[in-house]
Motif scaffolding. Structure first.
Motif, PDB file in Angstrom:
ATOM      1  N   THR A   6       0.838  -1.207   0.000  1.00  0.00           N
ATOM      2  CA  THR A   6       0.000   0.000   0.000  1.00  0.00           C
ATOM      3  C   THR A   6       0.869   1.251   0.000  1.00  0.00           C
ATOM      4  O   THR A   6       0.552   2.239  -0.663  1.00  0.00           O
ATOM      5  N   ILE A  50       1.988   1.803  -3.636  1.00  0.00           N
ATOM      6  CA  ILE A  50       1.023   2.446  -4.560  1.00  0.00           C
ATOM      7  C   ILE A  50       0.695   3.869  -4.119  1.00  0.00           C
ATOM      8  O   ILE A  50       0.390   4.714  -4.946  1.00  0.00           O
ATOM      9  N   PHE A  82      -8.497   5.946  -8.902  1.00  0.00           N
ATOM     10  CA  PHE A  82      -8.337   5.155  -7.676  1.00  0.00           C
ATOM     11  C   PHE A  82      -9.516   4.198  -7.503  1.00  0.00           C
ATOM     12  O   PHE A  82     -10.668   4.581  -7.706  1.00  0.00           O
ATOM     13  N   PHE A  97     -10.697   1.670  -4.334  1.00  0.00           N
ATOM     14  CA  PHE A  97     -10.328   1.369  -2.949  1.00  0.00           C
ATOM     15  C   PHE A  97     -10.998   0.093  -2.461  1.00  0.00           C
ATOM     16  O   PHE A  97     -12.057  -0.298  -2.956  1.00  0.00           O
ATOM     17  N   GLN A  98     -10.373  -0.478  -1.433  1.00  0.00           N
ATOM     18  CA  GLN A  98     -10.917  -1.698  -0.846  1.00  0.00           C
ATOM     19  C   GLN A  98     -12.353  -1.486  -0.348  1.00  0.00           C
ATOM     20  O   GLN A  98     -13.229  -2.290  -0.590  1.00  0.00           O
ATOM     21  N   ASN A 151     -15.009   3.711  -0.852  1.00  0.00           N
ATOM     22  CA  ASN A 151     -14.957   5.157  -0.574  1.00  0.00           C
ATOM     23  C   ASN A 151     -15.927   5.972  -1.422  1.00  0.00           C
ATOM     24  O   ASN A 151     -15.610   7.063  -1.885  1.00  0.00           O
ATOM     25  N   LEU A 152     -17.112   5.423  -1.609  1.00  0.00           N
ATOM     26  CA  LEU A 152     -18.151   6.207  -2.290  1.00  0.00           C
ATOM     27  C   LEU A 152     -18.791   7.123  -1.262  1.00  0.00           C
ATOM     28  O   LEU A 152     -19.028   6.710  -0.116  1.00  0.00           O
ATOM     29  N   VAL A 183      -4.855   2.896  -9.874  1.00  0.00           N
ATOM     30  CA  VAL A 183      -4.332   2.095  -8.763  1.00  0.00           C
ATOM     31  C   VAL A 183      -5.512   1.540  -7.976  1.00  0.00           C
ATOM     32  O   VAL A 183      -6.454   2.258  -7.663  1.00  0.00           O
ATOM     33  N   ASP A 189      -6.565  -0.724  -4.614  1.00  0.00           N
ATOM     34  CA  ASP A 189      -6.095  -1.305  -3.355  1.00  0.00           C
ATOM     35  C   ASP A 189      -7.091  -2.360  -2.912  1.00  0.00           C
ATOM     36  O   ASP A 189      -8.203  -2.033  -2.517  1.00  0.00           O
TER      37      ASP A 189
END
Lengths: 253, 384
Positions: A61, A64, A103, A105-106, A109-110, A180, A182
């Motif tokens: 992490t 990236i 991006f 994200f796991q 992150n909306l 990227v 994650d």
């Protein structure tokens, strides 16, 4: 932006998108100092999906984050499409990220209060596109990821898989050169994760765009073009899964 | 990005309502308590506001406020008249006397005795009867609030009958007949106000050597009022104030020698603290709740300036709504209690004052949030 350091291979097919050499990053100081990256050498080519794998805490992490320009490196070299974030001031860095990096994200992150279309439209709005136009374009891309009937749904009304598809649409909408991701499948069940990766390959990977996916999930390794294994802040090996990248990428485009 | 900021704000409903409620209460407390304070302060000089005709009030030099009565000899009015530049000067009696009502109960009243000839200093508005009726025998005029309230008769069944023209009462064993009903400003002590003539007031009042409270004085046209005050002071040795000066003297006394400003000031400060504690804290928590999304926006290319503008917009929105609701509620309470004993005065300056207070609360909480967001490392987006 006048900090293009490495022009010769930029924008050509399968050219180098990300070039890291001797990259170092540590957290804390003194006896509490933790070396997250201890001289990472890595190249990611345009048109390929590179997976970064390795145990927890090995520095994936962090790597990236440095590549995406959200974290300052301590030493070494890191060029993204020829640009060095360290040579840019804060505003230039922010602008570069806004235009060139997507991006995923796991935890997606909306923004909970926004609809799917509005969430997807955010990068365009940040880049100065008018709200109405941005949302229209967001609706189009949501159709491409199979969510044409969920454009007005808020994240709480969507499944994890749907939310991740929205996040992928958001990462792609402004057509960034580097995406990227994650752990994009770690919050999803196997089947959904598989579908998300299929979607990523299908709609996102293409010539001129590089993909870096950090993952623990061995079940999705099959989607990678190359896999870089990390341990203790080093890249210990890079394995090619698809030899003919350009053919593969053209097929997937 | 403005619509994103607003949607983020209202999307977190619990926090949004919490912030608005906090600011509403702060705004309400600050506005309402300050309005009551101003109302009370206005009542302290209500009699001066009602008595608009004279330019100058002449009194004993030791008088500190309107109800601090230090009687003068009646001849002082003649001395004042003799000062150059004075058009007229008339005596005025003001004092608290006990009225005995028809049912035998006693009520302390504020009795005002007007110059017998001119009736200068009379009530500003007659509702029933005429001021000139004071010239009839034993005549008095009572104010409507007193007539309907403390001077009203209570019937055996418990109902109350307001005092009306023709009703009688006793003032210091002297008969007084109501010949008119007037409207006056509420006084600080909220006693019924009874107008009569100066000579009759001196009959009603217990015998004292001096009974004149003030000399109401009018300047000749073209006179400099302040210079005339000075001349009266020099010539008579009495105190002479313009109406505004006397109002200021009265307010200063109440501010200095009563606990009123401290009591109300404490509540106003409390309102401010409530605002800071509830709204400020909740707004900061709201930002912390959304820190991941601010980080996401930052990572995706939103500049610090854009994020700060979003926070300011959120803060200004809750501030405007909270202020509006608070001031609106305070105004509604003021309207609802307008006919009661509660004093309430809401001038535009007070609206501005509470707006500034709410703005300070919002600016403070926004500043904390902005500090957090500016220092935010966008790398937070990769931390789970």
């Amino acid at each position: 932006m006048s900090k293009l350091l490495w022009k010769d291979t930029v924008d050509s097919a399968n050219s180098i998108a990300v070039h890291c050499k001797g990259l170092t990053k540590s957290y804390g100081s003194g006896s509490n100092q933790v070396h997250a990256l201890c001289g990472v050498n890595l190249e990611v080519r345009t048109g390929e999906l590179m997976m970064l794998v390795g145990p927890s805490g090995c520095g994936k992490t962090t790597l990236i984050s440095v590549i995406a320009g959200v974290l300052e490196r301590d030493g070494g070299e890191c060029l993204v499409f020829g640009y060095d974030f360290k040579q840019m001031n804060s505003q230039e860095k922010t602008r570069y990220r806004g235009k060139n990096i997507g991006f995923v994200f796991q935890m997606f992150n909306l923004i909970p209060a926004l609809t799917a279309a509005e969430n997807v439209a955010v990068p365009l709005i940040i880049n100065g596109v008018k709200r109405r136009e941005a949302i229209d374009r967001a609706r189009e891309i949501l159709c491409r990821v199979g969510l044409s009937d969920r454009t007005n749904a808020v994240p709480a009304e969507m499944s994890g898989g749907q939310q991740q598809r929205v996040a992928i649409a958001r990462a792609m909408l402004h057509n960034p050169k580097l995406i990227v991701c994650d752990e994009p499948t770690s919050a999803l069940d196997h089947e959904t994760g598989h579908k998300v990766m299929e979607l990523l390959r299908e709609v996102a990977v293409g010539v001129g765009r590089a993909f870096i996916v950090v993952t623990h999930d061995a079940r999705i390794f099959e989607f990678a073009d190359r896999i870089a294994k990390m341990d203790d802040g080093y890249i210990v090996s890079v394995e090619s899964l698809r030899t003919d990248l350009s053919n593969k990428n053209n097929t997937n485009r | 990005m403005n619509f994103i900021a607003i949607k983020m704000l209202v999307g977190n409903r619990a926090k949004y309502i919490g912030i608005v409620v906090g600011l509403t209460f702060a705004s309400l407390l600050i506005t309402q308590q300050a309005a009551i304070f101003l109302g009370l302060m206005t009542r302290t000089f209500g009699f001066l506001t009602d008595t608009a005709l004279p330019d100058i009030w002449v009194m004993d030099p030791k008088v500190q406020y309107i109800d601090d009565l230090k009687p003068l000899k009646e001849t002082e009015s003649l001395r004042v008249r003799s000062v150059e530049g004075v058009a007229w000067a008339v005596p005025l009696y003001k004092g608290l006397l006990k009225a005995r009502l028809p049912n035998g109960t006693f009520q302390t009243c504020n009795v005002v005795g007007l110059d017998d000839e001119t009736l200068i200093g009379g009530p500003p508005k007659m509702l029933e009867g005429q001021l000139a009726n004071l010239r009839s025998s034993d005549a008095v005029i009572v104010d409507i609030v007193g007539a309907n309230g403390k001077l009203a008769r209570t019937l055996p069944d418990g109902s109350r009958v307001p005092m009306r023209i023709g009703d009688t009462m006793e003032l210091n064993d002297h008969r007084a007949v109501v010949v008119g009903i007037c409207r006056v400003q509420r006084t600080f002590q909220s006693q019924p106000v009874i107008y009569t003539t100066f000579s009759r007031a001196t009959v009603f009042a217990p015998r004292e050597r001096k009974l004149m409270s003030f000399v109401l004085t009018k300047a000749k046209p073209g006179q400099d009022i302040h210079a005339l005050c000075q001349r009266i002071r020099e010539t008579t040795g009495l105190a002479a104030y313009t109406r505004e000066e006397f109002k200021a003297l009265t307010v200063r006394y109440y501010m200095k020698y009563t606990g009123i400003p401290i009591n109300f000031g404490t509540t106003v400060v409390l309102g401010f603290i409530v605002g800071v504690a509830i709204a400020g804290q909740t707004f900061y928590n709201f930002t912390l709740d959304n820190i991941r999304y601010f980080g996401t926006l930052k990572a995706m290319g939103a500049s610090d300036f854009v994020l700060l503008r979003m926070i300011l917009l959120q803060s200004a929105t809750v501030g405007a709504i909270g202020y509006g609701l608070g001031v609106g509620t305070a105004s509604a309470l003021g309207l609802l209690t307008g006919s009661t004993e509660l004093s309430f005065r809401l001038p535009w300056q007070l609206l501005l004052f509470s707006a500034v207070a709410v703005m300070l609360i919002c600016a403070g909480s926004a500043a904390l949030s902005m500090w957090k967001v500016v220092r935010l490392e966008p790398a937070i987006v990769f931390k789970n």
